[in-house]
Design a protein around this motif. Structure first.
Motif, PDB file in Angstrom:
ATOM      1  N   LYS A 156       0.173   4.603  -7.893  1.00  0.00           N
ATOM      2  CA  LYS A 156      -0.270   4.054  -6.640  1.00  0.00           C
ATOM      3  C   LYS A 156      -1.098   2.636  -6.923  1.00  0.00           C
ATOM      4  CE  LYS A 156      -4.635   6.598  -6.270  1.00  0.00           C
ATOM      5  NZ  LYS A 156      -4.457   7.925  -6.473  1.00  0.00           N
ATOM      6  N   TYR A 157      -1.827   2.666  -7.821  1.00  0.00           N
ATOM      7  CA  TYR A 157      -2.490   1.376  -8.323  1.00  0.00           C
ATOM      8  C   TYR A 157      -1.818   0.346  -8.744  1.00  0.00           C
ATOM      9  CZ  TYR A 157      -6.685   4.047  -7.341  1.00  0.00           C
ATOM     10  OH  TYR A 157      -7.761   4.863  -6.755  1.00  0.00           O
ATOM     11  N   GLU A 158      -0.459   0.722  -9.455  1.00  0.00           N
ATOM     12  CA  GLU A 158       0.413  -0.168  -9.900  1.00  0.00           C
ATOM     13  C   GLU A 158       1.472  -0.654  -8.609  1.00  0.00           C
ATOM     14  OE1 GLU A 158       4.351  -0.012 -13.071  1.00  0.00           O
ATOM     15  OE2 GLU A 158       2.669   1.333 -13.532  1.00  0.00           O
ATOM     16  N   TRP A 159       1.723   0.407  -7.765  1.00  0.00           N
ATOM     17  CA  TRP A 159       2.658   0.240  -6.546  1.00  0.00           C
ATOM     18  C   TRP A 159       2.172  -0.719  -5.530  1.00  0.00           C
ATOM     19  CZ3 TRP A 159       7.620   1.120  -5.354  1.00  0.00           C
ATOM     20  CH2 TRP A 159       7.919   1.218  -3.946  1.00  0.00           C
ATOM     21  N   THR A 160       0.978  -0.294  -5.041  1.00  0.00           N
ATOM     22  CA  THR A 160       0.358  -0.839  -3.744  1.00  0.00           C
ATOM     23  C   THR A 160       0.282  -2.600  -3.976  1.00  0.00           C
ATOM     24  OG1 THR A 160      -1.704  -0.102  -4.311  1.00  0.00           O
ATOM     25  CG2 THR A 160      -0.521   1.151  -2.725  1.00  0.00           C
ATOM     26  N   PRO A 161      -0.393  -3.066  -5.079  1.00  0.00           N
ATOM     27  CA  PRO A 161      -0.483  -4.488  -5.157  1.00  0.00           C
ATOM     28  C   PRO A 161       0.801  -5.256  -5.075  1.00  0.00           C
ATOM     29  CG  PRO A 161      -1.483  -3.526  -6.889  1.00  0.00           C
ATOM     30  CD  PRO A 161      -1.024  -2.384  -6.113  1.00  0.00           C
ATOM     31  N   LEU A 162       1.883  -4.640  -5.510  1.00  0.00           N
ATOM     32  CA  LEU A 162       2.871  -5.412  -5.647  1.00  0.00           C
ATOM     33  C   LEU A 162       3.753  -5.255  -4.362  1.00  0.00           C
ATOM     34  CD1 LEU A 162       4.367  -3.834  -9.191  1.00  0.00           C
ATOM     35  CD2 LEU A 162       3.316  -6.131  -8.675  1.00  0.00           C
ATOM     36  N   SER A 174       4.038  -1.942   8.494  1.00  0.00           N
ATOM     37  CA  SER A 174       3.260  -3.311   8.467  1.00  0.00           C
ATOM     38  C   SER A 174       3.462  -3.991   9.332  1.00  0.00           C
ATOM     39  CB  SER A 174       3.657  -4.216   7.097  1.00  0.00           C
ATOM     40  OG  SER A 174       2.923  -5.354   7.031  1.00  0.00           O
ATOM     41  N   LEU A 175       5.200  -3.991   9.728  1.00  0.00           N
ATOM     42  CA  LEU A 175       5.584  -4.669  10.929  1.00  0.00           C
ATOM     43  C   LEU A 175       5.197  -4.317  12.283  1.00  0.00           C
ATOM     44  CD1 LEU A 175       7.925  -6.848  11.444  1.00  0.00           C
ATOM     45  CD2 LEU A 175       9.403  -4.945  11.664  1.00  0.00           C
ATOM     46  N   PHE A 176       4.687  -2.982  12.409  1.00  0.00           N
ATOM     47  CA  PHE A 176       4.237  -2.450  13.403  1.00  0.00           C
ATOM     48  C   PHE A 176       2.790  -2.475  13.481  1.00  0.00           C
ATOM     49  CE2 PHE A 176       8.651  -0.667  13.482  1.00  0.00           C
ATOM     50  CZ  PHE A 176       9.419  -1.437  14.755  1.00  0.00           C
ATOM     51  N   ALA A 177       2.152  -3.049  12.484  1.00  0.00           N
ATOM     52  CA  ALA A 177       0.576  -3.241  12.598  1.00  0.00           C
ATOM     53  C   ALA A 177       0.038  -1.855  12.435  1.00  0.00           C
ATOM     54  CB  ALA A 177      -0.002  -3.859  13.744  1.00  0.00           C
ATOM     55  N   GLU A 178       0.651  -0.946  11.514  1.00  0.00           N
ATOM     56  CA  GLU A 178       0.001   0.159  11.351  1.00  0.00           C
ATOM     57  C   GLU A 178      -0.861   0.344  10.151  1.00  0.00           C
ATOM     58  OE1 GLU A 178       3.134   3.189  11.187  1.00  0.00           O
ATOM     59  OE2 GLU A 178       3.851   2.720  13.058  1.00  0.00           O
ATOM     60  N   ILE A 179      -0.649  -0.690   9.340  1.00  0.00           N
ATOM     61  CA  ILE A 179      -1.272  -0.769   7.894  1.00  0.00           C
ATOM     62  C   ILE A 179      -1.498  -2.711   7.934  1.00  0.00           C
ATOM     63  CG2 ILE A 179      -0.459   1.141   6.730  1.00  0.00           C
ATOM     64  CD1 ILE A 179       1.621  -0.731   5.467  1.00  0.00           C
ATOM     65  N   ASN A 180      -2.553  -2.781   6.993  1.00  0.00           N
ATOM     66  CA  ASN A 180      -2.673  -4.290   6.610  1.00  0.00           C
ATOM     67  C   ASN A 180      -2.492  -4.217   5.063  1.00  0.00           C
ATOM     68  OD1 ASN A 180      -3.802  -6.541   6.283  1.00  0.00           O
ATOM     69  ND2 ASN A 180      -6.017  -6.117   6.532  1.00  0.00           N
ATOM     70  N   VAL A 181      -1.459  -5.280   4.841  1.00  0.00           N
ATOM     71  CA  VAL A 181      -1.155  -5.388   3.362  1.00  0.00           C
ATOM     72  C   VAL A 181      -1.536  -6.804   2.880  1.00  0.00           C
ATOM     73  CG1 VAL A 181       0.857  -3.900   3.520  1.00  0.00           C
ATOM     74  CG2 VAL A 181       1.247  -6.530   4.104  1.00  0.00           C
ATOM     75  N   GLU A 182      -2.502  -7.319   3.507  1.00  0.00           N
ATOM     76  CA  GLU A 182      -3.043  -8.842   3.034  1.00  0.00           C
ATOM     77  C   GLU A 182      -3.549  -8.691   1.559  1.00  0.00           C
ATOM     78  OE1 GLU A 182      -5.406 -10.684   5.629  1.00  0.00           O
ATOM     79  OE2 GLU A 182      -4.008 -10.360   7.352  1.00  0.00           O
TER      80      GLU A 182
END
Length: 183
Positions: free
Chosen positions: A26-32, A174-182
């Protein structure tokens, strides 16, 4: 709106088609993934997909499913690199790369990034590896800012399908604003 890392872990745990191995990464996956989705949705980049020859089936799978009408979301700009330049296996020089990048800059004035899936030493990896915003799923090289896998992993195809499933769900969330990927 849920934080992306927590959402990712919850999604992996709740989706019976995604194995726990991905939670360990997960720590490798999420930032990418965050960077890639941000480039797509916030910066307006188009995503140009390239695979090595052995993963061409996966390229077809991605392009057949990323804009499925079943997703109930707007179509997003994902393209097969070979539709722009079919001689990808003949790219040899810095001059070739420069010409291709010039063509793509004209074609995509809002920007573009590569999504490469395949062996790190493949000739098709050359352009994505030297491009600034690439989303790399690399085999047989431990490279920072890439999701690293082994080509001799007997579960590789299943892992790729699971990764795409999680990626596609992340795009929708992300498209439906359920999560923030900034970043």
């Amino acid at each position: 709106m849920q934080e992306f890392l927590n959402w990712t872990v919850d999604t992996i745990r709740e989706d019976r088609l995604i194995s726990p191995w991905l939670e360990e990464k997960k720590y490798e996956w999420t930032p990418l993934v965050s960077k890639n989705i941000n480039n797509l949705l916030e910066r307006g980049f188009s995503i140009i997909v390239i695979t090595d020859k052995e993963r061409e089936w996966f390229l077809e799978y991605i392009l057949s499913n990323i804009n499925s009408t079943k997703l109930n979301r707007p179509f997003l700009p994902y393209y097969d690199f070979k539709s722009f330049y079919r001689y990808i296996d003949n790219v040899k020089s810095d001059e070739d790369i420069s010409y291709i990048k010039d063509m793509l800059s004209i074609s995509f004035p809002n920007g573009y990034c590569f999504w490469y899936i395949g062996k790190s030493q493949d000739v098709r990896a050359t352009i994505p590896k030297v491009s600034k915003h690439s989303f790399l799923w690399l085999f047989d090289e431990e490279k920072q800012d890439a999701f690293n896998l082994k080509s001799n992993d007997e579960a590789l195809d299943m892992k790729l399908l699971q990764m795409f499933r999680l990626y596609n769900k992340s795009v929708s969330a992300s498209l439906f604003a359920e999560i923030n990927v900034e970043n």
